[in-house]
Design a protein around this motif. Structure first.
Motif, PDB file in Angstrom:
ATOM      1  N   PHE A  86      -0.252   0.353  11.438  1.00 48.10           N
ATOM      2  CA  PHE A  86      -1.502  -0.308  11.040  1.00 48.10           C
ATOM      3  C   PHE A  86      -1.167  -1.687  10.469  1.00 48.10           C
ATOM      4  CE2 PHE A  86      -5.250  -1.282   8.608  1.00 48.10           C
ATOM      5  CZ  PHE A  86      -6.283  -0.696   9.335  1.00 48.10           C
ATOM      6  N   PRO A  87      -1.933  -2.735  10.812  1.00 48.02           N
ATOM      7  CA  PRO A  87      -1.578  -4.092  10.370  1.00 48.02           C
ATOM      8  C   PRO A  87      -1.327  -4.191   8.863  1.00 48.02           C
ATOM      9  CG  PRO A  87      -3.396  -4.178  11.922  1.00 48.02           C
ATOM     10  CD  PRO A  87      -3.132  -2.726  11.658  1.00 48.02           C
ATOM     11  N   GLY A  88      -0.196  -4.781   8.526  1.00 44.95           N
ATOM     12  CA  GLY A  88       0.098  -5.104   7.124  1.00 44.95           C
ATOM     13  C   GLY A  88       0.704  -3.982   6.304  1.00 44.95           C
ATOM     14  N   VAL A  89       0.758  -2.760   6.822  1.00 44.97           N
ATOM     15  CA  VAL A  89       1.270  -1.656   5.993  1.00 44.97           C
ATOM     16  C   VAL A  89       2.791  -1.559   6.136  1.00 44.97           C
ATOM     17  CG1 VAL A  89       1.154   0.817   5.506  1.00 44.97           C
ATOM     18  CG2 VAL A  89      -0.904  -0.406   6.204  1.00 44.97           C
ATOM     19  N   THR A  90       3.494  -1.818   5.028  1.00 39.21           N
ATOM     20  CA  THR A  90       4.960  -1.778   5.052  1.00 39.21           C
ATOM     21  C   THR A  90       5.459  -0.882   3.917  1.00 39.21           C
ATOM     22  OG1 THR A  90       5.041  -3.730   3.657  1.00 39.21           O
ATOM     23  CG2 THR A  90       5.274  -4.112   6.002  1.00 39.21           C
ATOM     24  N   ILE A  91       6.763  -0.648   3.912  1.00 46.01           N
ATOM     25  CA  ILE A  91       7.370   0.111   2.805  1.00 46.01           C
ATOM     26  C   ILE A  91       8.380  -0.801   2.111  1.00 46.01           C
ATOM     27  CG2 ILE A  91       8.794   2.114   2.187  1.00 46.01           C
ATOM     28  CD1 ILE A  91       7.620   3.518   4.651  1.00 46.01           C
ATOM     29  N   HIS A  92       8.309  -0.841   0.785  1.00 43.46           N
ATOM     30  CA  HIS A  92       9.264  -1.642   0.006  1.00 43.46           C
ATOM     31  C   HIS A  92      10.188  -0.750  -0.803  1.00 43.46           C
ATOM     32  CE1 HIS A  92       6.808  -5.635  -0.446  1.00 43.46           C
ATOM     33  NE2 HIS A  92       6.936  -5.259   0.800  1.00 43.46           N
ATOM     34  N   LYS A  93      11.375  -1.248  -1.063  1.00 43.43           N
ATOM     35  CA  LYS A  93      12.214  -0.714  -2.133  1.00 43.43           C
ATOM     36  C   LYS A  93      11.748  -1.446  -3.386  1.00 43.43           C
ATOM     37  CE  LYS A  93      15.008   2.058  -0.014  1.00 43.43           C
ATOM     38  NZ  LYS A  93      14.865   3.479  -0.324  1.00 43.43           N
ATOM     39  N   PRO A 215      11.245 -16.792   2.048  1.00 40.85           N
ATOM     40  CA  PRO A 215      11.858 -15.763   2.904  1.00 40.85           C
ATOM     41  C   PRO A 215      11.596 -14.355   2.395  1.00 40.85           C
ATOM     42  CG  PRO A 215      13.505 -16.745   1.471  1.00 40.85           C
ATOM     43  CD  PRO A 215      12.230 -17.499   1.216  1.00 40.85           C
ATOM     44  N   LEU A 216      11.665 -13.384   3.302  1.00 41.42           N
ATOM     45  CA  LEU A 216      11.640 -11.979   2.873  1.00 41.42           C
ATOM     46  C   LEU A 216      12.885 -11.729   2.034  1.00 41.42           C
ATOM     47  CD1 LEU A 216      10.615  -9.847   5.992  1.00 41.42           C
ATOM     48  CD2 LEU A 216       9.284 -10.224   3.912  1.00 41.42           C
ATOM     49  N   ILE A 217      12.764 -10.926   0.994  1.00 41.33           N
ATOM     50  CA  ILE A 217      13.948 -10.553   0.214  1.00 41.33           C
ATOM     51  C   ILE A 217      14.305  -9.139   0.643  1.00 41.33           C
ATOM     52  CG2 ILE A 217      14.813 -10.171  -2.122  1.00 41.33           C
ATOM     53  CD1 ILE A 217      12.621 -12.118  -3.084  1.00 41.33           C
ATOM     54  N   THR A 218      15.537  -8.944   1.080  1.00 39.43           N
ATOM     55  CA  THR A 218      15.898  -7.636   1.643  1.00 39.43           C
ATOM     56  C   THR A 218      17.220  -7.118   1.080  1.00 39.43           C
ATOM     57  OG1 THR A 218      16.984  -8.731   3.490  1.00 39.43           O
ATOM     58  CG2 THR A 218      14.726  -7.995   3.861  1.00 39.43           C
ATOM     59  N   THR A 219      17.410  -5.808   1.220  1.00 35.19           N
ATOM     60  CA  THR A 219      18.695  -5.195   0.880  1.00 35.19           C
ATOM     61  C   THR A 219      19.641  -5.404   2.063  1.00 35.19           C
ATOM     62  OG1 THR A 219      18.124  -3.118   1.930  1.00 35.19           O
ATOM     63  CG2 THR A 219      17.518  -3.344  -0.386  1.00 35.19           C
ATOM     64  N   ASP A 221      20.561  -3.217   3.937  1.00 34.25           N
ATOM     65  CA  ASP A 221      20.053  -2.380   5.038  1.00 34.25           C
ATOM     66  C   ASP A 221      18.744  -2.925   5.619  1.00 34.25           C
ATOM     67  OD1 ASP A 221      22.118  -0.645   4.619  1.00 34.25           O
ATOM     68  OD2 ASP A 221      20.994   0.563   3.165  1.00 34.25           O
ATOM     69  N   GLU A 222      18.401  -4.168   5.239  1.00 37.23           N
ATOM     70  CA  GLU A 222      17.179  -4.820   5.754  1.00 37.23           C
ATOM     71  C   GLU A 222      15.886  -4.204   5.223  1.00 37.23           C
ATOM     72  OE1 GLU A 222      17.307  -7.691   7.777  1.00 37.23           O
ATOM     73  OE2 GLU A 222      19.413  -7.511   7.229  1.00 37.23           O
ATOM     74  N   ASP A 223      15.947  -3.432   4.137  1.00 38.05           N
ATOM     75  CA  ASP A 223      14.710  -2.961   3.492  1.00 38.05           C
ATOM     76  C   ASP A 223      14.155  -4.101   2.639  1.00 38.05           C
ATOM     77  OD1 ASP A 223      14.793  -0.262   4.366  1.00 38.05           O
ATOM     78  OD2 ASP A 223      16.366   0.143   2.890  1.00 38.05           O
ATOM     79  N   ILE A 224      12.817  -4.240   2.627  1.00 40.51           N
ATOM     80  CA  ILE A 224      12.218  -5.305   1.807  1.00 40.51           C
ATOM     81  C   ILE A 224      12.256  -4.875   0.335  1.00 40.51           C
ATOM     82  CG2 ILE A 224      10.142  -6.679   1.371  1.00 40.51           C
ATOM     83  CD1 ILE A 224       9.328  -6.110   4.281  1.00 40.51           C
ATOM     84  N   VAL A 225      12.625  -5.833  -0.526  1.00 40.24           N
ATOM     85  CA  VAL A 225      12.740  -5.557  -1.969  1.00 40.24           C
ATOM     86  C   VAL A 225      11.608  -6.246  -2.715  1.00 40.24           C
ATOM     87  CG1 VAL A 225      14.136  -5.978  -4.032  1.00 40.24           C
ATOM     88  CG2 VAL A 225      15.251  -5.379  -1.886  1.00 40.24           C
ATOM     89  N   SER A 226      11.003  -5.541  -3.662  1.00 40.44           N
ATOM     90  CA  SER A 226      10.056  -6.173  -4.592  1.00 40.44           C
ATOM     91  C   SER A 226      10.372  -5.655  -5.989  1.00 40.44           C
ATOM     92  CB  SER A 226       8.612  -5.849  -4.191  1.00 40.44           C
ATOM     93  OG  SER A 226       8.422  -4.452  -4.068  1.00 40.44           O
ATOM     94  N   TYR A 227       9.776  -6.293  -7.004  1.00 42.25           N
ATOM     95  CA  TYR A 227      10.073  -5.829  -8.375  1.00 42.25           C
ATOM     96  C   TYR A 227       8.933  -6.147  -9.335  1.00 42.25           C
ATOM     97  CZ  TYR A 227      11.195 -10.774  -9.249  1.00 42.25           C
ATOM     98  OH  TYR A 227      11.110 -12.147  -9.339  1.00 42.25           O
ATOM     99  N   ASN A 228       8.858  -5.328 -10.393  1.00 39.74           N
ATOM    100  CA  ASN A 228       8.171  -5.678 -11.651  1.00 39.74           C
ATOM    101  C   ASN A 228       9.286  -5.788 -12.684  1.00 39.74           C
ATOM    102  OD1 ASN A 228       5.980  -4.035 -10.216  1.00 39.74           O
ATOM    103  ND2 ASN A 228       4.867  -4.901 -11.935  1.00 39.74           N
TER     104      ASN A 228
END
Ligand SMILES: Cc1cc2nc3c(=O)[nH]c(=O)nc-3n(C[C@H](O)[C@H](O)[C@H](O)COP(=O)(O)OP(=O)(O)OC[C@H]3O[C@@H](n4cnc5c(N)ncnc54)[C@H](O)[C@@H]3O)c2cc1C
Length: 390
Positions: A86-93, A215-219, A221-228
């Motif tokens: 579905f458009p825009g739905v991703t999974i982040h670490k 840029p996308l921030i990734t691990t 393993d190319e997983d996208i990373v986000s943080y609080n």
């Protein structure tokens, strides 16, 4: 089945609920004061929360006795949408990091691949350039890239035959609505439209910055990373001295940076009021806490070798999270007004996207008497049948 249902509000709650009912065979019409498709400058509509979400699927700043079941229902639906691309739905670490020992919220038990950061190598944890010990955890979370997800949801609703009519309703209009079932998803508009029993209503204002071309921030393993990231209170705190967090969610079109959770109220002219005083930067006359730039820059620079400057191409925005109370604020109940069954679905605070599917399925369950699992399966079948890319 051809029962007609009126849904008030075209935010994420209204669209998701109306889309669900439409797919179950009801004829729905959304009546909305503001139509998201017609809004060019969202900063003049801060009360329309769905123009602003970051939008991570984590139950932040929301209060409900039924949080676990609603969240899990929603989260499982988002994971299914993810499988269907579905458009825009991703999974982040996603990291939640603190410079002090923080109490672990219950939702950590509900997030896949939860790991305390004490079990991780120090080098991968987002941090400022200091030696302070860090606490917190890492988990997988769904992220809805709002610039893609929300338009796709609206398109899907219209493709399914749903109608959006732009009209501001007043209390006395409710009895004249053409359907016997009304669903109230009017967010901050609710206390004016309906008599709300909650006396502790508040607005939690939030600032966001969109930095394009980041840029996308990734691990590795190319997983996208986000943080609080929550520093010590002397670095960033609210009026009561509680530590506040900054955050970064990478999207395809840049970074979404936050944040603030400034508590206030709306005055009689519907303007936000608070006694909050903090040091601010301003872009395009919008003031926001300096920490959103300065702290995020320290973390991004130190941990990911990226920079964030006030002179970058940044678009600021500020919107309201509507909280009815800090005990059980989410309103998902039902009353009869002038012979009409009114189902309320509002007061989601900072988690309206997060709970959108859980609440929509709950309303659909009450109206149709079908079991939630059956509803979820039927909705997903319908969504799979549609060429989502179109
Ligand atoms: C800065 C910020 C960051 C956020 N980040 C996240 C996040 O990461 N994850 C998350 O889950 N949530 C997040 N949220 C919260 C989320 O945006 C809200 O909970 C959600 O958008 C609420 O949606 P809603 O549809 O219930 O209400 P709204 O989006 O406020 O929609 C209300 C609708 O009702 C209509 N309406 C109101 N009054 C009337 C009337 N009298 N007549 C007709 N129509 C009327 C309005 O025009 C509008 O269409 C964030 C919010 C902010 C401000």
């Amino acid at each position: 089945m051809a029962d007609k249902i009126t849904v008030i509000g075209a935010g994420v709650s209204g669209i998701t609920t109306a889309l669900s009912l439409q797919h179950l065979g009801y004829k729905t019409e959304i009546i909305t004061d503001k139509n998201p498709a017609n809004i060019s400058n969202k900063n003049i509509h801060p009360e329309f929360a769905s123009l602003f979400p970051s939008a991570s699927v984590i139950p932040h700043s929301v209060y409900s006795e039924r949080l676990e079941e609603l969240f899990k229902q929603s989260q499982s639906f988002f994971y299914e949408l993810r499988k269907r691309v579905f458009p825009g739905v991703t999974i982040h670490k996603h990291f939640e990091v603190f410079e002090f020992e923080a109490e672990q919220p219950e939702y950590c038990n509900w997030m896949p691949n939860y790991i305390p950061i004490s079990d991780l190598s120090e080098t991968v944890v987002p941090r400022r350039p200091n030696d302070k010990p860090l606490y917190g955890w890492l988990f997988d979370c769904i992220f809805a890239d709002w610039s893609l997800y929300f338009p796709a949801l609206i398109t899907l609703y219209q493709q399914s035959g749903g109608i959006i009519t732009q009209q501001k309703l007043e209390q006395e209009d409710i009895s004249a609505l053409s359907s016997d079932i009304v669903i109230n998803c009017s967010g901050t508009g609710s206390p004016l439209l309906f008599n709300d029993p909650s006396e502790d209503q508040l607005i939690m204002r939030g600032h966001l910055l969109h930095k394009s071309e980041a840029p996308l921030i990734t691990t590795n393993d190319e997983d996208i990373v986000s943080y609080n990231y929550t520093p010590q209170p002397d670095v960033y705190s609210d009026d009561e001295g509680n530590a506040c967090d900054v955050y970064c969610y990478p999207r395809k079109d840049g970074w979404i940076l936050g944040g603030s959770r400034q508590v206030g109220q709306l005055n009689k002219a519907n303007n936000w009021e608070s006694f909050s005083e903090s040091s601010t930067y301003a872009i395009d006359e919008i003031q926001f806490p300096t920490q959103i730039i300065d702290l995020n820059n320290e973390i991004l620079n130190n941990s990911y070798d990226h920079r964030l400057e006030i002179s970058d191409n940044i678009i600021p925005s500020v919107g309201y999270r509507y909280i009815r109370n800090r005990r059980n604020g989410l309103r998902l109940d039902q009353e009869t007004i002038s012979g009409k069954k009114v189902y309320h679905n509002y007061g989601h605070g900072g988690a309206g996207v997060t709970l959108s599917w859980g609440c929509a399925i709950e309303i659909a369950h009450r109206i149709s008497n079908q079991h939630q699992k059956g509803i979820q399966a039927e909705l997903l079948d319908n969504i799979s049948d549609i060429d989502i890319e179109q």
